[in-house]
Design a protein around this motif. Structure first.
Motif, PDB file in Angstrom:
ATOM      1  N   LEU A  60       0.749  -1.496   0.188  1.00  0.00           N
ATOM      2  CA  LEU A  60      -0.227   0.232   0.114  1.00  0.00           C
ATOM      3  C   LEU A  60       0.637   1.069   0.223  1.00  0.00           C
ATOM      4  CD1 LEU A  60      -2.961  -0.805   2.418  1.00  0.00           C
ATOM      5  CD2 LEU A  60      -3.376  -0.228   0.047  1.00  0.00           C
ATOM      6  N   THR A  61       1.710   1.681   0.899  1.00  0.00           N
ATOM      7  CA  THR A  61       2.707   2.721   0.867  1.00  0.00           C
ATOM      8  C   THR A  61       3.753   2.674  -0.408  1.00  0.00           C
ATOM      9  OG1 THR A  61       4.339   1.113   1.952  1.00  0.00           O
ATOM     10  CG2 THR A  61       2.923   2.706   3.432  1.00  0.00           C
ATOM     11  N   GLN A  62       4.438   1.416  -1.233  1.00  0.00           N
ATOM     12  CA  GLN A  62       4.204   1.667  -2.268  1.00  0.00           C
ATOM     13  C   GLN A  62       3.376   2.382  -3.220  1.00  0.00           C
ATOM     14  OE1 GLN A  62       6.297  -2.197  -3.039  1.00  0.00           O
ATOM     15  NE2 GLN A  62       7.646  -1.626  -1.511  1.00  0.00           N
ATOM     16  N   ALA A  63       2.436   1.725  -3.627  1.00  0.00           N
ATOM     17  CA  ALA A  63       1.888   2.006  -4.586  1.00  0.00           C
ATOM     18  C   ALA A  63       1.446   3.187  -4.038  1.00  0.00           C
ATOM     19  CB  ALA A  63       0.000   1.549  -4.373  1.00  0.00           C
ATOM     20  N   ALA A  64       1.165   3.948  -3.118  1.00  0.00           N
ATOM     21  CA  ALA A  64       0.840   5.680  -2.225  1.00  0.00           C
ATOM     22  C   ALA A  64       1.624   6.464  -3.518  1.00  0.00           C
ATOM     23  CB  ALA A  64       0.479   5.966  -1.300  1.00  0.00           C
ATOM     24  N   GLU A  65       3.214   5.706  -2.814  1.00  0.00           N
ATOM     25  CA  GLU A  65       4.422   6.702  -3.775  1.00  0.00           C
ATOM     26  C   GLU A  65       4.284   6.906  -5.330  1.00  0.00           C
ATOM     27  OE1 GLU A  65       5.829   8.519  -1.786  1.00  0.00           O
ATOM     28  OE2 GLU A  65       7.249   9.237  -3.299  1.00  0.00           O
ATOM     29  N   GLN A  66       4.032   5.927  -5.830  1.00  0.00           N
ATOM     30  CA  GLN A  66       3.621   5.621  -7.714  1.00  0.00           C
ATOM     31  C   GLN A  66       2.767   6.712  -7.773  1.00  0.00           C
ATOM     32  OE1 GLN A  66       3.086   1.500  -7.651  1.00  0.00           O
ATOM     33  NE2 GLN A  66       5.034   1.259  -7.448  1.00  0.00           N
ATOM     34  N   VAL A  67       1.122   6.553  -6.442  1.00  0.00           N
ATOM     35  CA  VAL A  67      -0.068   7.190  -7.128  1.00  0.00           C
ATOM     36  C   VAL A  67       0.615   8.718  -6.644  1.00  0.00           C
ATOM     37  CG1 VAL A  67      -2.155   8.374  -6.083  1.00  0.00           C
ATOM     38  CG2 VAL A  67      -2.111   5.831  -6.357  1.00  0.00           C
ATOM     39  N   ARG A  68       1.665   9.177  -6.262  1.00  0.00           N
ATOM     40  CA  ARG A  68       2.065  10.406  -5.932  1.00  0.00           C
ATOM     41  C   ARG A  68       3.095  10.927  -7.057  1.00  0.00           C
ATOM     42  NH1 ARG A  68       3.222   8.833  -0.305  1.00  0.00           N
ATOM     43  NH2 ARG A  68       1.723   8.844   0.627  1.00  0.00           N
ATOM     44  N   GLN A  69       3.457   9.750  -7.844  1.00  0.00           N
ATOM     45  CA  GLN A  69       4.183  10.512  -9.220  1.00  0.00           C
ATOM     46  C   GLN A  69       3.695  10.553  -9.468  1.00  0.00           C
ATOM     47  OE1 GLN A  69       7.351   7.246  -8.533  1.00  0.00           O
ATOM     48  NE2 GLN A  69       8.357   8.430  -7.075  1.00  0.00           N
ATOM     49  N   GLY A  70       2.700  10.071  -9.849  1.00  0.00           N
ATOM     50  CA  GLY A  70       0.894  10.606 -11.462  1.00  0.00           C
ATOM     51  C   GLY A  70       1.735   9.119 -11.468  1.00  0.00           C
ATOM     52  N   VAL A  71       1.884   7.910 -11.242  1.00  0.00           N
ATOM     53  CA  VAL A  71       1.856   7.212 -12.138  1.00  0.00           C
ATOM     54  C   VAL A  71       0.316   6.371 -12.168  1.00  0.00           C
ATOM     55  CG1 VAL A  71       2.421   3.990 -11.928  1.00  0.00           C
ATOM     56  CG2 VAL A  71       3.903   5.118 -11.282  1.00  0.00           C
ATOM     57  N   ALA A  72      -0.267   5.529 -13.539  1.00  0.00           N
ATOM     58  CA  ALA A  72      -1.182   5.976 -13.677  1.00  0.00           C
ATOM     59  C   ALA A  72      -2.032   4.490 -13.026  1.00  0.00           C
ATOM     60  CB  ALA A  72      -2.003   4.839 -15.500  1.00  0.00           C
ATOM     61  N   PRO A  73      -3.420   4.607 -12.134  1.00  0.00           N
ATOM     62  CA  PRO A  73      -4.565   3.758 -12.105  1.00  0.00           C
ATOM     63  C   PRO A  73      -3.653   2.379 -12.158  1.00  0.00           C
ATOM     64  CG  PRO A  73      -5.863   5.935 -12.556  1.00  0.00           C
ATOM     65  CD  PRO A  73      -4.272   5.710 -13.048  1.00  0.00           C
ATOM     66  N   ALA A  74      -3.950   1.949 -13.720  1.00  0.00           N
ATOM     67  CA  ALA A  74      -3.938   0.830 -13.845  1.00  0.00           C
ATOM     68  C   ALA A  74      -2.636   0.050 -13.347  1.00  0.00           C
ATOM     69  CB  ALA A  74      -5.000   0.637 -15.100  1.00  0.00           C
ATOM     70  N   GLU A  75      -1.138   1.002 -13.437  1.00  0.00           N
ATOM     71  CA  GLU A  75      -0.032   0.217 -13.708  1.00  0.00           C
ATOM     72  C   GLU A  75      -0.381   0.451 -12.199  1.00  0.00           C
ATOM     73  OE1 GLU A  75       2.751   2.483 -15.459  1.00  0.00           O
ATOM     74  OE2 GLU A  75       3.946   1.046 -15.285  1.00  0.00           O
ATOM     75  N   VAL A  76      -0.537   1.203 -11.389  1.00  0.00           N
ATOM     76  CA  VAL A  76      -0.151   1.171 -10.157  1.00  0.00           C
ATOM     77  C   VAL A  76      -0.577  -0.367  -9.312  1.00  0.00           C
ATOM     78  CG1 VAL A  76      -1.059   2.360  -7.798  1.00  0.00           C
ATOM     79  CG2 VAL A  76      -0.388   3.883  -9.581  1.00  0.00           C
ATOM     80  N   GLN A  77      -2.594  -0.067  -9.620  1.00  0.00           N
ATOM     81  CA  GLN A  77      -3.263  -1.993  -9.069  1.00  0.00           C
ATOM     82  C   GLN A  77      -2.081  -2.929 -10.036  1.00  0.00           C
ATOM     83  OE1 GLN A  77      -6.410  -2.818 -11.832  1.00  0.00           O
ATOM     84  NE2 GLN A  77      -7.918  -2.932  -9.764  1.00  0.00           N
ATOM     85  N   ALA A  78      -1.660  -2.849 -11.177  1.00  0.00           N
ATOM     86  CA  ALA A  78      -1.252  -3.917 -11.570  1.00  0.00           C
ATOM     87  C   ALA A  78       0.325  -4.747 -10.726  1.00  0.00           C
ATOM     88  CB  ALA A  78      -0.732  -4.117 -13.280  1.00  0.00           C
ATOM     89  N   LEU A  79       0.476  -3.137 -10.326  1.00  0.00           N
ATOM     90  CA  LEU A  79       1.845  -3.298  -9.412  1.00  0.00           C
ATOM     91  C   LEU A  79       1.648  -3.879  -8.702  1.00  0.00           C
ATOM     92  CD1 LEU A  79       3.870   0.039 -11.005  1.00  0.00           C
ATOM     93  CD2 LEU A  79       4.674  -2.038 -11.063  1.00  0.00           C
TER      94      LEU A  79
END
Ligand code: AMP
Length: 280
Positions: free
Chosen positions: A206-225
């Motif tokens: 969850l914390t890694q994904a939150a960091e990706q959201v902050r960096q603008g990584v697209a939602p679908a990619e955040v979910q897949a990662l």
């Protein structure tokens, strides 16, 4: 600390306390208390409320009979913990006391409950809304404390309070975690030592994904990662990982300026279902 088992006792207590000018806060729980629950009680007491905690393993919100049967129950220990945390009254009803007859009324929260917990646990939120409404009517609190740990539950309770004009303030308390990040949960007691060692991965993801959201990584990619990261631990069976609008809880196709994002996860770990979330 008063201990009540009947609805009549709780009603009478609440009425007397209100007449005496006391301010009441309700902390609904299913028991097997941990520090997360106790912090809700302490926060209410620190805010000047007389805190009423309830312990009721509500059968109508369980969609899995094993989960209900195996849900930990520790009434004596819980009573002592609540007294120590500054709780004023404990309501511990039986199932027959809460449901003298099966309820007929059904709640439908629309899109709010068609996702995540609502989608994966049919009937769950109907049971939650029923018992929470009953507790609000019996305890008549000025405030109700709920944990952000159950993010979707909070959204539904907020809707319930608005739609049914409950005259109380909803107070949302941040998720209390173990030192390794695992969100405290009554179900954690059921984890084997091996599963407990693997469990903090949920919050790391969850914390890694939150960091990706902050960096603008697209939602679908955040979910897949995130799903790929969870799959690295074979003990986990992921149920969902959602990148959602923090208000509507609907999955996000893209980020919208000014709109909060919540990351929610549910996964099974050695037969125990765990949920967690992070607001970005
Ligand atoms: P439960 O007994 O699991 O139904 O939880 C009772 C209340 O405590 C709910 O409002 C939960 O959201 C809250 N709660 C449970 N775990 C935590 C936690 N780790 N941190 C904060 N609140 C929590």
């Amino acid at each position: 600390m008063h201990v009540f088992t009947t609805a009549a006792e709780l009603r009478a207590y609440s009425e007397a306390a209100r007449s005496a000018g006391r301010r009441l806060a309700l902390v609904p729980t299913m028991g097997a208390l941990h520090n997360g629950h106790l912090q809700l009680v302490q926060a209410g007491a620190a805010a000047g409320y007389d805190v009423i905690a309830s312990i009721f393993v509500n059968p109508t919100q369980f969609n899995n009979s094993d989960d209900l049967r195996l849900y930990p129950r520790l009434p004596e220990q819980d009573t002592a913990l609540l007294a120590g945390a500054g709780c004023t009254a404990l309501f511990m009803p039986t199932v027959a006391e809460m449901y003298p007859q099966p309820t007929v009324l059904h709640f439908d929260f629309g899109p709010l409950e068609r996702v995540m917990e609502g989608a994966h646990r049919p009937g769950h939120f109907n049971g939650v809304a029923t018992v929470v409404s009953k507790l609000f009517h019996l305890a008549r609190p000025h405030a109700a404390y709920f944990g952000q740990k159950d993010f979707q539950q909070v959204a539904l309770v907020r809707q319930l309070i608005e739609d049914l004009s409950f005259d109380l303030e909803l107070i949302v308390y941040p998720t209390v975690r173990e030192v390794d990040g695992l969100a405290m949960s009554s179900r954690n007691r059921r984890l084997s030592a091996e599963a407990r060692a693997a469990a903090p991965l949920l919050y790391r993801v969850l914390t890694q994904a939150a960091e990706q959201v902050r960096q603008g990584v697209a939602p679908a990619e955040v979910q897949a990662l995130a799903q790929a990261a969870l799959a690295t631990e074979p003990q986990f069976t992921p149920e969902y990982f959602e990148v959602a609008d923090a208000q509507t809880l609907q999955p996000l196709a893209q980020y919208v300026a000014g709109c909060g994002v919540v990351l929610c996860v549910a996964a099974h770990l050695s037969g125990v279902r765990l949920i967690d979330n992070v607001v970005v």
